[in-house]
Enzyme design. Structure first.
Site, short mmCIF file in Angstrom:
data_model
loop_
_atom_site.label_atom_id
_atom_site.label_comp_id
_atom_site.label_asym_id
_atom_site.label_seq_id
_atom_site.Cartn_x
_atom_site.Cartn_y
_atom_site.Cartn_z
N GLN A 268 15.49 39.11 51.28
CA GLN A 268 14.65 39.03 52.47
C GLN A 268 13.86 37.74 52.47
O GLN A 268 13.17 37.42 51.50
CB GLN A 268 13.68 40.21 52.56
N CYS B 45 5.99 42.16 58.55
CA CYS B 45 4.86 42.09 57.64
C CYS B 45 3.58 41.74 58.40
O CYS B 45 3.50 40.69 59.03
CB CYS B 45 5.13 41.04 56.56
N LYS C 110 14.16 42.72 60.05
CA LYS C 110 13.38 43.94 59.82
C LYS C 110 12.05 43.82 60.56
O LYS C 110 11.34 42.84 60.38
CB LYS C 110 13.13 44.13 58.32
N ARG D 77 8.94 53.78 49.85
CA ARG D 77 8.07 54.52 48.91
C ARG D 77 8.73 55.81 48.43
O ARG D 77 8.50 56.24 47.30
CB ARG D 77 6.72 54.79 49.58
#
Ligand SMILES: Cc1cc2nc3c(=O)[nH]c(=O)nc-3n(C[C@H](O)[C@H](O)[C@H](O)COP(=O)(O)O)c2cc1C
Length: 398
Positions: free
Chosen positions: A102, A132, A171, A258
């Site tokens: 990425q 982000c 993304k 996660r």
């Protein structure tokens, strides 16, 4: 001979119900295409900066079920300048395939050249970070700032797509905030310039990690696209959650971050569930300990004993979240400086944990960790209770 069904781009869950004349031999592969790549599974490991390093990727890959893993985000310029930190982030191994790297950055030439460099190294794909929300990344026009600059972003991405043969993916989040759900438009513009897939975390930048993952938001991105696959993301911690996301959004695959930290078995278990409808039992304590120790050994192999153990201080407590009572373990593990010390902490913990076990060596029911329920599977109004913690790392929010 296994029967391999080409499932094309969209998730075709109903094919799992197909009756084969040779049921024992028939294996329906939840394969999916990503540009020129055929992935063995439609389950992806999401980038988690500071966590999804080579040792962790190898750990989950050994357990099975991962279609594609992505590195932590890497600054394109640092990579071109061959900064040691950037090179360490793209470190890989033959067992770590297929791997996407990425990138973040906002200078078109740098992003293009970094993609070309990664292709020359044999990396399978390049993902662009557009989700982000961290100031450091947005300030330079990367991360979620890219979502607000549609034309400029499309031009930058086209430069990358035209320069390489490997798939370029993006993304993103659903948008900046509830009033600016730009993901469908951005995804469509990126499809037009040739990206191979869109990963979408079903929250806005403003939401951070709070509130509910919006399946409707992910579905809107799927609907905005003509042919390329959408990979849904956010709060997937169980096989049932993955299936619900696939079913309700028609996304082609699911990316898990996660949830893989809690449960590195999630890919293998989800794959099994999607294929058979059967839920595999949770791994035993001994299996969790085995995999945790394997993960530590890989950390030591890749980062050296001192640094690997220091890094593992923040990793081990994630395994411990499913151990039942683990105060004693968490307390001691944050001081571990060597493998021998880690094993000592583990031995102490095993002794301490005895008090919570029944005569069969199982956790007494009242000490068992509660089942995990993703935000989008909770009753309305209870989304915050028991939400997935956000690990501390080089960045505080994503
Ligand atoms: C500590 C941390 C680091 C992350 N690092 C990245 C990153 O490097 N690149 C990225 O695109 N997303 C990053 N994310 C976002 C995740 O990839 C993912 O989109 C998000 O955690 C939601 O998925 P999950 O609920 O399965 O974790 C990060 C998230 C966390 C909590």
């Amino acid at each position: 001979m296994p029967l391999v069904l080409p499932l094309g781009y969209r998730y075709l869950g109903e094919l799992c119900q197909l009756e084969s004349p040779l049921p024992a031999l028939a294996i329906i592969v939840l394969a999916m295409r990503l540009g020129p790549l055929t992935l063995a599974s439609n389950l992806f490991l999401s980038p988690l900066a500071g966590y999804t390093n080579l040792p962790f990727r190898l750990t989950v890959r050994e357990l099975g079920g991962v279609g594609l893993a992505t590195t932590d985000l890497v600054n394109a310029r640092s990579l071109l300048e061959k900064k040691s930190k950037a090179l360490k982030l793209i470190e890989t191994a033959p067992a770590d395939r297929p791997l996407a790297v990425q990138l973040f950055g906002s200078v078109p030439e740098e992003m293009r050249d970094a993609a070309t460099y990664l292709e020359s190294l044999g990396i399978a794909g390049v993902d662009i970070n557009m989700g982000c929300p961290v100031r450091k990344v947005c300030r330079v026009g990367g991360g979620s700032a890219m979502m607000a600059e549609l034309d400029q972003t499309a031009r930058l991405v086209k430069g990358m797509v035209d320069a390489v043969k490997i798939p370029i993916t993006a993304k993103m989040r659903l948008g900046w905030d509830e009033d600016n759900l730009t993901a469908p438009d951005l995804a469509s513009a990126l499809e037009d310039v040739g990206v191979a897939a869109i990963f979408v975390h079903g929250r806005t930048r403003e939401q951070g990690f709070s509130g509910t993952v919006s399946l409707a938001g992910i579905r809107a991105v799927v609907r905005a696209l003509k042919t390329i696959p959408v990979i849904g993301n956010g709060d997937v911690t169980t096989p049932q959650a993955a299936k619900m996301m696939l079913d309700q959004t028609s996304c082609a695959g699911v990316s898990i971050g996660r949830g893989a930290f809690y449960n590195p078995w999630i890919f293998q278990h989800t794959r099994h569930y999607l294929l058979t409808g059967e839920l595999l039992p949770e791994p035993t304590f001994e299996e969790r300990v085995r995999v945790m120790c394997r993960h530590l050994d890989l950390m030591i192999e890749v980062f050296g004993e001192a640094h690997g153990c220091r890094m593992f201080r923040k990793v081990a407590p994630w395994y411990a979240k499913r151990f039942g009572p683990a105060k004693e373990f968490n307390h001691q593990v944050v001081r571990v400086a060597s493998r021998a010390q880690f094993l000592e902490v583990l031995a102490n913990y095993r002794r301490w944990r005895q008090q919570f076990l029944d005569e069969n060596g199982e956790l007494k029911p009242r000490f068992r960790p509660p089942p995990m329920t993703p935000s989008f599977m909770k009753e309305p109004g209870t989304a915050q209770s028991g939400s997935i913690p956000v690990p501390r790392g080089p960045v505080e929010i994503w």
